[in-house]
Write a protein that holds these residues in place. Structure first.
Motif, PDB file in Angstrom:
ATOM      1  N   TYR A  24       0.865  -1.197   0.000  1.00 21.63           N
ATOM      2  CA  TYR A  24       0.000   0.000   0.000  1.00 21.63           C
ATOM      3  C   TYR A  24       0.899   1.244   0.000  1.00 21.63           C
ATOM      4  N   PRO A  25       1.389   1.655  -1.145  1.00 24.23           N
ATOM      5  CA  PRO A  25       2.351   2.776  -1.211  1.00 24.23           C
ATOM      6  C   PRO A  25       1.809   4.087  -0.637  1.00 24.23           C
ATOM      7  N   ILE A  27      -0.014   4.497   2.076  1.00 20.30           N
ATOM      8  CA  ILE A  27      -0.369   4.425   3.495  1.00 20.30           C
ATOM      9  C   ILE A  27       0.461   5.431   4.302  1.00 20.30           C
ATOM     10  N   ASN A  28      -0.102   5.885   5.394  1.00 22.93           N
ATOM     11  CA  ASN A  28       0.589   6.855   6.254  1.00 22.93           C
ATOM     12  C   ASN A  28       1.888   6.246   6.787  1.00 22.93           C
ATOM     13  N   PRO A  29       3.027   6.936   6.629  1.00 24.71           N
ATOM     14  CA  PRO A  29       4.305   6.360   7.091  1.00 24.71           C
ATOM     15  C   PRO A  29       4.452   6.343   8.613  1.00 24.71           C
ATOM     16  N   SER A  30       3.507   6.926   9.333  1.00 28.76           N
ATOM     17  CA  SER A  30       3.550   6.890  10.789  1.00 28.76           C
ATOM     18  C   SER A  30       2.478   5.936  11.280  1.00 28.76           C
ATOM     19  N   ILE A  31       2.909   4.821  11.867  1.00 30.73           N
ATOM     20  CA  ILE A  31       1.952   3.784  12.275  1.00 30.73           C
ATOM     21  C   ILE A  31       1.001   4.263  13.371  1.00 30.73           C
ATOM     22  N   SER A  32       1.459   5.245  14.164  1.00 27.27           N
ATOM     23  CA  SER A  32       0.597   5.760  15.234  1.00 27.27           C
ATOM     24  C   SER A  32      -0.557   6.589  14.680  1.00 27.27           C
ATOM     25  N   GLU A  38      -6.867   1.845   7.068  1.00 23.84           N
ATOM     26  CA  GLU A  38      -5.462   1.478   7.182  1.00 23.84           C
ATOM     27  C   GLU A  38      -5.287   0.300   8.139  1.00 23.84           C
ATOM     28  N   ILE A  39      -6.021   0.304   9.233  1.00 22.41           N
ATOM     29  CA  ILE A  39      -5.943  -0.816  10.180  1.00 22.41           C
ATOM     30  C   ILE A  39      -6.525  -2.076   9.546  1.00 22.41           C
ATOM     31  N   VAL A  40      -7.635  -1.914   8.804  1.00 17.04           N
ATOM     32  CA  VAL A  40      -8.245  -3.074   8.112  1.00 17.04           C
ATOM     33  C   VAL A  40      -7.259  -3.663   7.100  1.00 17.04           C
ATOM     34  N   ASP A  41      -6.596  -2.797   6.351  1.00 18.81           N
ATOM     35  CA  ASP A  41      -5.615  -3.288   5.371  1.00 18.81           C
ATOM     36  C   ASP A  41      -4.489  -4.039   6.075  1.00 18.81           C
ATOM     37  N   PHE A  42      -4.054  -3.562   7.237  1.00 21.01           N
ATOM     38  CA  PHE A  42      -2.995  -4.252   7.976  1.00 21.01           C
ATOM     39  C   PHE A  42      -3.470  -5.620   8.471  1.00 21.01           C
TER      40      PHE A  42
END
Length: 310
Positions: A24-25, A27-32, A38-42
């Protein structure tokens, strides 16, 4: 669990982001900052790549919030496998050195900032201590250059001169002296006193002798005028002749009033001589504040008249 494990877990989060960016290019680079999709994709990534699931609640507790604790070892193993490592122990072994270097770098940075700040503080303290130890109080007393007597009960004004600063003024006490605290090696000041010539004094200070004596040259013409105003004489014409000789024809003469009456009154030479030579019950004496000279004669007088109290 220790601080090194928490730092290693932080590195693992970065590795997870790097792996997610491959799929997912955008996606936010900060996991926090991950949320919603984004959480669903993870979650989908974990299911496809390592056949494991985590709940959204768990993600918020461990991946977004810094709660000070590590996840369970089985979850750490899952996350480590997703990041491309055999398990948590493998990941920790390969990144413990990086974590140690990071910690050492933080300590070095703290040391780098602490040493200059501490040096500045210590330098400031030593400077203040030096100033305190070298600051001394000096007393200056003024004397008549002719009689050698202290000039007392007179309005003596001292203007302290310092480079690149406005003058600081002092008034001497009734005993003809003033005190000043300084750590300087020398002082320069201007002294003004009624019936004495204004003078600029430069004095090298002696820390072992805090009492300084300064002589002032009497202004004889001003003393003469002050004496004439207070003395009783019968030969008025002689007094007028004397005043006429010492005062310039174009002299500017000012009478300064006290607190009850504001302002000044201007006299010419003749009016001033009349004031001093014509008998008056109200004239007890005058105080000369300032005199100036041109070609050996008085060109300016500032004075205050003393009135007889009823």
């Amino acid at each position: 669990m220790n601080d090194r494990d928490l730092q290693t877990f932080g590195i693992l989060k970065q590795k997870i982001v790097e792996r997610m960016l491959q799929s997912y290019p955008g996606i936010n680079p900060s996991i926090s900052e991950w949320k919603g999709q984004e959480i669903v994709d993870f979650q989908e990534e974990l299911l496809q790549k390592v056949n494991a699931r985590i709940s959204e609640k768990w993600f918020y507790m461990h991946m977004k919030a810094a709660n000070g604790g590590l996840p369970r070892i089985d979850i750490l193993n899952i996350l480590s496998r997703y990041a491309g490592y055999a398990n948590w122990d493998d990941f920790r072994f390969k990144h413990a050195a990086n974590s140690t270097r990071l910690q050492s770098l933080k300590h070095a940075n703290r040391y780098f900032y602490f040493v200059p700040v501490a040096a500045l503080i210590l330098s400031g303290l030593f400077f203040l201590l030096f100033k305190l130890l070298n600051t001394k109080e000096y007393r200056f007393t003024f004397y008549d250059a002719d009689t050698g007597n202290a000039i007392t009960n007179s309005l003596i004004k001292v203007s302290m001169l310092r480079d690149n600063e406005s003058p600081v003024s002092y008034l001497c006490g009734p005993d003809g002296s003033f005190d000043v605290k300084t750590s300087r090696a020398s002082l320069r000041f201007v002294v003004e006193a009624p019936c004495y010539h204004t003078d600029t004094i430069i004095r090298l200070l002696d820390k072992f002798n805090p009492r300084e004596s300064v002589t002032l040259r009497p202004d004889n013409y001003a003393l003469m005028i002050q004496y004439f105003s207070a003395s009783r004489v019968t030969d008025w014409q002689k007094r007028r002749d004397q005043l006429n000789r010492i005062i310039s024809d174009n002299a500017m003469i000012y009478q300064v009033y006290g607190k009850e009456t504001l302002g000044v009154e201007l006299y010419n030479k003749g009016e001033f001589i009349n004031k001093l030579t014509l008998p008056s019950a109200s004239l007890q004496g005058i105080e000369i504040f300032d005199t100036r000279y041109e070609a050996g004669k008085i060109s300016l007088i500032r004075f205050r008249q003393k009135e007889v109290k009823p």
